[in-house]
Write a protein that holds these residues in place. Sequence first.
Motif, PDB file in Angstrom:
ATOM      1  N   UNK A 385     -18.799  52.521   8.733  1.00 23.22           N
ATOM      2  CA  UNK A 385     -19.878  51.976   9.542  1.00 23.22           C
ATOM      3  C   UNK A 385     -20.418  53.001  10.533  1.00 23.22           C
ATOM      4  N   UNK A 386     -19.588  53.963  10.909  1.00 26.54           N
ATOM      5  CA  UNK A 386     -20.024  54.975  11.871  1.00 26.54           C
ATOM      6  C   UNK A 386     -20.879  56.054  11.225  1.00 26.54           C
ATOM      7  N   UNK A 387     -20.840  56.190   9.898  1.00 23.79           N
ATOM      8  CA  UNK A 387     -21.585  57.245   9.208  1.00 23.79           C
ATOM      9  C   UNK A 387     -22.860  56.711   8.569  1.00 23.79           C
ATOM     10  N   UNK A 435     -24.406  43.284   4.536  1.00 20.04           N
ATOM     11  CA  UNK A 435     -25.390  42.819   5.514  1.00 20.04           C
ATOM     12  C   UNK A 435     -26.183  43.988   6.075  1.00 20.04           C
ATOM     13  N   UNK A 436     -25.487  45.093   6.344  1.00 19.07           N
ATOM     14  CA  UNK A 436     -26.171  46.273   6.870  1.00 19.07           C
ATOM     15  C   UNK A 436     -27.170  46.840   5.870  1.00 19.07           C
ATOM     16  N   UNK A 440     -31.045  47.061   6.972  1.00 18.50           N
ATOM     17  CA  UNK A 440     -31.543  48.400   7.261  1.00 18.50           C
ATOM     18  C   UNK A 440     -32.361  49.027   6.145  1.00 18.50           C
ATOM     19  N   UNK A 441     -32.339  48.441   4.968  1.00 17.68           N
ATOM     20  CA  UNK A 441     -33.174  48.945   3.878  1.00 17.68           C
ATOM     21  C   UNK A 441     -34.214  47.904   3.463  1.00 17.68           C
ATOM     22  N   UNK A 442     -33.742  46.762   2.997  1.00 20.04           N
ATOM     23  CA  UNK A 442     -34.674  45.758   2.492  1.00 20.04           C
ATOM     24  C   UNK A 442     -35.571  45.187   3.588  1.00 20.04           C
ATOM     25  N   UNK A 450     -32.557  48.656  -1.234  1.00 19.51           N
ATOM     26  CA  UNK A 450     -31.259  48.988  -1.819  1.00 19.51           C
ATOM     27  C   UNK A 450     -30.487  47.728  -2.177  1.00 19.51           C
ATOM     28  N   UNK A 451     -30.429  46.767  -1.270  1.00 19.67           N
ATOM     29  CA  UNK A 451     -29.677  45.535  -1.548  1.00 19.67           C
ATOM     30  C   UNK A 451     -30.261  44.815  -2.760  1.00 19.67           C
ATOM     31  N   UNK A 452     -31.556  44.650  -2.788  1.00 19.46           N
ATOM     32  CA  UNK A 452     -32.204  43.962  -3.920  1.00 19.46           C
ATOM     33  C   UNK A 452     -31.951  44.706  -5.223  1.00 19.46           C
TER      34      UNK A 452
END
Length: 782
Positions: A385-387, A435-436, A440-442, A450-452
């Motif tokens: 999560x930090x990267x 979730x991120x 953060x993308x979609x 990315x998620x889709x």
Amino acid sequence: GEEHDGDLDEVELGTKVGNGEEEVEHVVDLEPPSRSASQEAVESSPVVVVPRVGSDEFVEFRDVTDKFLQKLMKNVTSRKYKPLRDRCREVAVQMEKGADSAHIAVPSTMRVIKECCESGKGVAVDLALDCLHKFIEHGFVGNVTGGSAPVSDCFDLAFAVNTMDELVDVVCACIETSDETIYLRIVQVLLSLAKSTARGLHHGALLATVRTTYNIYLNTKSAGVRPSARASLTQVVSLVFEKLESDGLEAKSRVAAPVNKSEGLEGQQVAMKENKEMNEEEMNEYLNSSQKDAYLLFRALCKLSSKELPEGSGPETTAHRSKLLSLELIRSALEDSGHVFRTEERFIYLLRHYLVPSLLSNCMCSSMTIVDGALDLFEMLVLRQSIRPILKLEIASIFSTVIFRFLESPASGFPRRKRALRVLSNICKDPQCMADLFVNYDCDKFSSNVFEKIVSVLNTASQSWTGFMDEKYENDLRKTALQAIAILIQSLRVWSVETRSRMEGDPTLQTTEEEVARASGRDSTTSLGKDFPRYETSSSLALAPATFEISGTTLSEATEIDTARFQETLRHKRMVEQAIAKFNKKPKVGVAFLIEQKIVTDEPSSVAQFLSQAEGIDATLMGEYLGEADDFNVKVMHAYTDEQEFTGLEFDEAIRRFLSGFRLPGEAQKIDRIMEKFASRFCQCNPDVFATADTAYILAYSIIMLNTDAHNPQVKNKMSKEEFLRNNRGINDNRDLDPSVLEGIYERIVRSEIQLGGGVKDSKMDSALAKATEAATPLNMS
């Protein structure tokens, strides 16, 4: 020690070892640039004084030395080594005089050890390294923090050879001796110097240690030495990055400014544009000692991992094992890194410009073992999560060019498709990560979905039948894809229930540890660890690009208003995608839809700005649209061109930049309109280059013709340099342009074709790639 010339070009990693049958392939030099005079002065100054008369430490030192001298004189008996035996007797006599002779005995002992190491005689080298190892353990080298001797009173044998660098050089030079036992001694001594001394090893000494141990691992024939060398390298890497974190952000002259949440990664990216490869002076200015060590080591490991495999390299070749080892050490470095590594801009630069290109190249390697190692690293980057926020654009690129490509291309073969599915399955096990990715993308107007796409490729893989492999492989892939979908659904449920529980304060809604374990594929007793917080607010939201309107919102702070903003962002993004799809069929229809949905205004400058920034627009159709004679199209083309900045560029480089976003249409009149406006804009940015804009227009047209002539395989009789110069005589207001300028343009165009920029969609290129894919032979499924 030796002065290094600062050249970090590729050289041999080391010398032949083992039986001399195999030599290390060309790999990156691990030597740092030359040290400054101030650094030399500090390192060469003695750390402690000669011990006091009657000190117990001298007795201890003498006991170790006496045993070494006796064994040496007993085993080195030939006439060739008589001078060495004489020096041993001299040292023994000095030892008998007691602590008062320490100022003579200590340097003399070190000279004997050096001479043994340089003798090439196996037994002498072995005894010398064993003695040196004992000195380190007893606290007589580098001001050891542990050991039996107090730091204030212990010897420092490094003083006897001027610097720690020279002491390391003495040890590393022993690799010339063809003896596996000595290789093990070298590994032990170098590791002790790195771990057991208060000084530690830095810069040149550190990289020499890594280089030598790396060489031994790659070339030794002993089954016992290789694991020791590997473990030693891992420990040294861990020491460097643990030291980096423990020292904190104590830079010599300045510390990287913190990123404002409202600026996000965009602010970091602007700063990083100015941070090219660091030279020695910049390292000394911006980095403290531990930061410089970590910077040099991480960069060298990334370069090692980026080396291309020679054709036919099998799993047991040096080149293949070097790649695997470097990837493993990079992983170790990332595991031991922390806040300093991910916030100091110089290390972010290394991640983006060294690690990511290495991962991309290794993911496309012919060896599945190396592909596995590279994808393991990619998983780590995504799941940490930090990267994630640091490498937002790069992660999306790897998803697109590697993971999705493996799954969408039938010719990828079973191993790669199965490995890509396993990567997605592992990522889907982390509810917070999913979730991120969505937020953060979609939910970012300017990022890919990315998620889709993950959901889409998993759905396709669970149903498709490629026809390229046996039925058992097809069934295996479909089963793996279905399992990944189930994991994804369960992860989303776990995340949503926990989030709603926090928002509503209802403990009955919380998921149990068993449910979390089922979602992540873990045992219920296994901890997720600090790097995988289950439902903690995503820091990546706070670091999303500034163009992301909800970048200041975090999931744990989500309200109904926030949800509405997410939905509005998604709606807007869907409209943009729909408009681009329409444009890629009929450009005028797409532009009309953009204006109708108020994505852009009816001003030509607004449409031009959208065309220059939006991703996914077909370059061929965009060129056709900009070349149209309609008044509105011409105004859009003019606005698009006026957005370009050509100040200070060579003329042909300006053309490359201009044509990187669209493909010139085939009709001569359209080309004429576009290049005429380009010439006008170039002269506006560079008023003193040409006599008139007509000169720029004629030369631009000539360059386009040369580019086609030079790089079209159907053109058999290529234009010569003399013909190009003759075609452009008298075009500068009836005067000739400087021949050297025209010759330079000719050579650059012939050497490198004017092409679209990377990532630009082009229907012509897509069609050619599709045909090539269909004709491709499936990769070996074994």
